[in-house]
Design a protein around this motif. Structure first.
Motif, PDB file in Angstrom:
ATOM      1  N   GLY A 344       0.795  -1.211   0.000  1.00  0.00           N
ATOM      2  CA  GLY A 344       0.000   0.000   0.000  1.00  0.00           C
ATOM      3  C   GLY A 344       0.830   1.266   0.000  1.00  0.00           C
ATOM      4  N   TRP A 345       1.995   1.198   0.579  1.00  0.00           N
ATOM      5  CA  TRP A 345       2.862   2.374   0.631  1.00  0.00           C
ATOM      6  C   TRP A 345       3.846   2.431  -0.544  1.00  0.00           C
ATOM      7  CZ3 TRP A 345       7.609   0.107   0.879  1.00  0.00           C
ATOM      8  CH2 TRP A 345       7.677  -1.158   1.476  1.00  0.00           C
ATOM      9  N   GLY A 346       3.822   1.428  -1.426  1.00  0.00           N
ATOM     10  CA  GLY A 346       4.756   1.379  -2.536  1.00  0.00           C
ATOM     11  C   GLY A 346       4.677   2.577  -3.477  1.00  0.00           C
ATOM     12  N   PRO A 347       3.467   2.989  -3.906  1.00  0.00           N
ATOM     13  CA  PRO A 347       3.375   4.149  -4.795  1.00  0.00           C
ATOM     14  C   PRO A 347       3.991   5.408  -4.202  1.00  0.00           C
ATOM     15  CG  PRO A 347       1.333   2.907  -4.835  1.00  0.00           C
ATOM     16  CD  PRO A 347       2.162   2.306  -3.747  1.00  0.00           C
ATOM     17  N   LEU A 348       3.882   5.577  -2.882  1.00  0.00           N
ATOM     18  CA  LEU A 348       4.488   6.745  -2.249  1.00  0.00           C
ATOM     19  C   LEU A 348       6.010   6.696  -2.366  1.00  0.00           C
ATOM     20  CD1 LEU A 348       2.313   6.986   0.986  1.00  0.00           C
ATOM     21  CD2 LEU A 348       2.179   8.428  -1.056  1.00  0.00           C
ATOM     22  N   LEU A 349       6.577   5.508  -2.244  1.00  0.00           N
ATOM     23  CA  LEU A 349       8.025   5.367  -2.398  1.00  0.00           C
ATOM     24  C   LEU A 349       8.440   5.712  -3.840  1.00  0.00           C
ATOM     25  CD1 LEU A 349      10.831   4.495  -1.493  1.00  0.00           C
ATOM     26  CD2 LEU A 349      10.158   2.110  -1.919  1.00  0.00           C
ATOM     27  N   HIS A 350       7.680   5.227  -4.805  1.00  0.00           N
ATOM     28  CA  HIS A 350       7.992   5.523  -6.205  1.00  0.00           C
ATOM     29  C   HIS A 350       7.886   7.025  -6.476  1.00  0.00           C
ATOM     30  CE1 HIS A 350       8.223   1.353  -6.798  1.00  0.00           C
ATOM     31  NE2 HIS A 350       6.936   1.089  -6.995  1.00  0.00           N
ATOM     32  N   GLU A 351       6.852   7.657  -5.935  1.00  0.00           N
ATOM     33  CA  GLU A 351       6.684   9.096  -6.134  1.00  0.00           C
ATOM     34  C   GLU A 351       7.830   9.868  -5.490  1.00  0.00           C
ATOM     35  OE1 GLU A 351       2.919  10.238  -4.602  1.00  0.00           O
ATOM     36  OE2 GLU A 351       1.789   8.931  -5.969  1.00  0.00           O
ATOM     37  N   SER A 352       8.269   9.408  -4.332  1.00  0.00           N
ATOM     38  CA  SER A 352       9.385  10.084  -3.656  1.00  0.00           C
ATOM     39  C   SER A 352      10.641  10.012  -4.506  1.00  0.00           C
ATOM     40  CB  SER A 352       9.633   9.440  -2.287  1.00  0.00           C
ATOM     41  OG  SER A 352      10.795   9.985  -1.667  1.00  0.00           O
ATOM     42  N   PHE A 353      10.902   8.841  -5.082  1.00  0.00           N
ATOM     43  CA  PHE A 353      12.091   8.709  -5.935  1.00  0.00           C
ATOM     44  C   PHE A 353      11.981   9.587  -7.185  1.00  0.00           C
ATOM     45  CE2 PHE A 353      13.893   6.867  -9.771  1.00  0.00           C
ATOM     46  CZ  PHE A 353      15.252   6.946  -9.453  1.00  0.00           C
ATOM     47  N   ALA A 354      10.790   9.595  -7.770  1.00  0.00           N
ATOM     48  CA  ALA A 354      10.604  10.373  -8.998  1.00  0.00           C
ATOM     49  C   ALA A 354      10.881  11.850  -8.743  1.00  0.00           C
ATOM     50  CB  ALA A 354       9.186  10.170  -9.531  1.00  0.00           C
ATOM     51  N   ARG A 356      12.787  13.119  -6.292  1.00  0.00           N
ATOM     52  CA  ARG A 356      14.220  13.269  -6.040  1.00  0.00           C
ATOM     53  C   ARG A 356      14.993  13.235  -7.375  1.00  0.00           C
ATOM     54  NH1 ARG A 356      15.931  11.862  -0.622  1.00  0.00           N
ATOM     55  NH2 ARG A 356      14.125  11.335   0.679  1.00  0.00           N
ATOM     56  N   PHE A 357      14.592  12.347  -8.268  1.00  0.00           N
ATOM     57  CA  PHE A 357      15.255  12.230  -9.575  1.00  0.00           C
ATOM     58  C   PHE A 357      15.087  13.526 -10.381  1.00  0.00           C
ATOM     59  CE2 PHE A 357      15.554  11.034 -14.031  1.00  0.00           C
ATOM     60  CZ  PHE A 357      16.645  10.170 -14.049  1.00  0.00           C
ATOM     61  N   ARG A 358      13.853  14.087 -10.349  1.00  0.00           N
ATOM     62  CA  ARG A 358      13.592  15.320 -11.093  1.00  0.00           C
ATOM     63  C   ARG A 358      14.434  16.476 -10.568  1.00  0.00           C
ATOM     64  NH1 ARG A 358      11.066  19.875 -10.632  1.00  0.00           N
ATOM     65  NH2 ARG A 358      10.341  19.388  -8.519  1.00  0.00           N
ATOM     66  N   LEU A 359      14.517  16.572  -9.211  1.00  0.00           N
ATOM     67  CA  LEU A 359      15.288  17.654  -8.620  1.00  0.00           C
ATOM     68  C   LEU A 359      16.782  17.507  -8.910  1.00  0.00           C
ATOM     69  CD1 LEU A 359      13.496  17.987  -5.158  1.00  0.00           C
ATOM     70  CD2 LEU A 359      13.307  19.527  -7.119  1.00  0.00           C
ATOM     71  N   ALA A 360      17.245  16.269  -8.978  1.00  0.00           N
ATOM     72  CA  ALA A 360      18.681  16.033  -9.172  1.00  0.00           C
ATOM     73  C   ALA A 360      19.097  16.184 -10.630  1.00  0.00           C
ATOM     74  CB  ALA A 360      19.047  14.647  -8.645  1.00  0.00           C
ATOM     75  N   THR A 361      18.223  15.790 -11.552  1.00  0.00           N
ATOM     76  CA  THR A 361      18.616  15.757 -12.975  1.00  0.00           C
ATOM     77  C   THR A 361      17.918  16.813 -13.825  1.00  0.00           C
ATOM     78  OG1 THR A 361      16.900  14.178 -13.597  1.00  0.00           O
ATOM     79  CG2 THR A 361      18.980  13.279 -12.755  1.00  0.00           C
ATOM     80  N   GLY A 362      16.836  17.340 -13.289  1.00  0.00           N
ATOM     81  CA  GLY A 362      16.086  18.315 -14.078  1.00  0.00           C
ATOM     82  C   GLY A 362      15.182  17.671 -15.100  1.00  0.00           C
TER      83      GLY A 362
END
Length: 371
Positions: A344-354, A356-362
């Motif tokens: 149930g908490w998996g989508p939140l983990l994926h969103e968190s990574f996405a 972080r990825f956007r902020l790091a790479t643009g």
């Protein structure tokens, strides 16, 4: 020539002693014959003793109905010692056969004799029979009568049984008094199990009393902002100790929904989360998940899920490392990062990574959650 009453009495006494000796040596049939000879002598001072002796040896031999007839003969003498003993034996024959309704009149006869030695077990048996029939008032009277005898063997179980029913009826204060009286009957050194059993029940009664007090403190609408949050926390954390986790979750939800106290309630709910902002709103994606788990009592399950996911991900990566294989690293990593998706908490983990990825790479993260 007619025998004198004294001669008859002497003969009855001798026969009873002989019969008792035979019974103790396992010669039940011969003992029964001698007891019957005493009964044939008529209304002697030993009639009740002989009738009870006959009942016991017949019962031991499997002649239950004849044994019960002998018990009734002993009861009919109204002898203050052997009468209640015979009624006690008669009741036990019915209890053993599962005939509790037929045992009850015999137990009442024991009580009517008033012999202190047999009152505790008789009252306890009658209490349990009444309790099984759903007659609490009658059962309570008998339990209280057992406790009042001060009997160290039957008093504690009577106190325990009565206290259990009082707790079920939301009467913890009365249960406490009953259990305290029961504990006074027990020598803790010689009966540690009995003492511990009542002590635990006493502790439970205090928990129930506390639950009632905390609930009463929250009875006003809206809850007082000074003590309402504290009462909410104490009630929510105490209810699970009595197996009422669902109710605890509802207590937290009501507290969090109350505008005047929600902030303080949330702070108390999250007191073990570590450092958070003053307003209780952390930035970590998993804190709302943990908060919800704490409020509804599912935190152990959530921890199990998290460790299960970690174990699965670790296994996927470690097996490749252990085998020193190459060329399939991308597929292995892909399978590992998709493991949380089923929780149930998996989508939140994926969103968190996405994010972080956007902020790091643009740039936006690729959608690799589906394969």
């Amino acid at each position: 020539m007619i025998e004198s009453p004294d001669a008859v009495s002497d003969d009855a006494a001798r026969l009873c002693e002989e019969a008792r000796g035979l019974a103790e040596n396992g010669e039940a049939e011969r003992a029964a014959l001698l007891f019957e000879r005493v009964l044939a002598l008529g209304d002697t001072p030993f009639r009740a003793r002989a009738a009870l002796g006959l009942a016991v040896v017949l019962d031991d031999a499997g002649h239950v109905e004849r044994a019960r007839e002998a018990d009734r003969a002993a009861i009919a003498t109204a002898d203050p010692e052997y009468g209640p003993r015979a009624a006690y034996h008669l009741a036990l024959t019915h209890e053993r056969a599962g005939e509790h309704e037929r045992a009850a009149p015999a137990w009442r006869v024991v009580v009517d004799f008033g012999n202190p030695a047999y009152l505790p077990p008789a009252h306890l048996a009658l209490a349990r029979i009444a309790d099984d029939a759903g007659d609490f008032d009658t059962a309570r009277d008998h339990w209280e009568a057992v406790i009042a005898t001060g009997d160290a063997e039957y008093g504690p179980p009577a106190a325990h049984d009565l206290a259990q029913r009082l707790l079920e009826r939301d009467e913890p204060a009365r249960a406490q008094r009953v259990l305290t009286a029961g504990l006074k009957l027990i020598d803790r050194g010689t009966a540690p199990y009995a003492y511990g059993r009542l002590a635990v029940a006493l502790g439970i009664s205090y928990l129930d009393q506390a639950i009632g007090a905390f609930g009463a403190a929250l009875g006003e609408e809206p809850p007082d902002p000074e003590f309402g949050p504290l009462a909410t926390e104490l009630l929510a954390r105490t209810l699970p100790l009595r197996g009422r986790g669902a109710e605890a979750g509802e207590v937290w939800r009501r507290g969090l929904a109350e505008p005047g106290t929600a902030g303080q309630v949330r702070a108390r709910l999250r007191r073990d989360f570590g450092d958070t902002d003053d307003d209780g709103d952390g930035d970590l994606w998993w804190e709302p998940v943990v908060e919800h788990a704490v409020s509804d009592g599912s935190l152990p399950a959530l921890a199990g899920e998290a460790f299960g996911a970690l174990d699965h991900m670790y296994a996927l990566l470690a097996v490749r490392y252990a085998e020193r294989r190459s060329g399939d690293a991308r597929e292995t990593l892909g399978r590992a990062v998709r493991v949380p998706s089923d929780y149930g908490w998996g989508p939140l983990l994926h969103e968190s990574f996405a994010e972080r990825f956007r902020l790091a790479t643009g740039t936006a993260a690729p959608d690799w959650t589906e394969g």
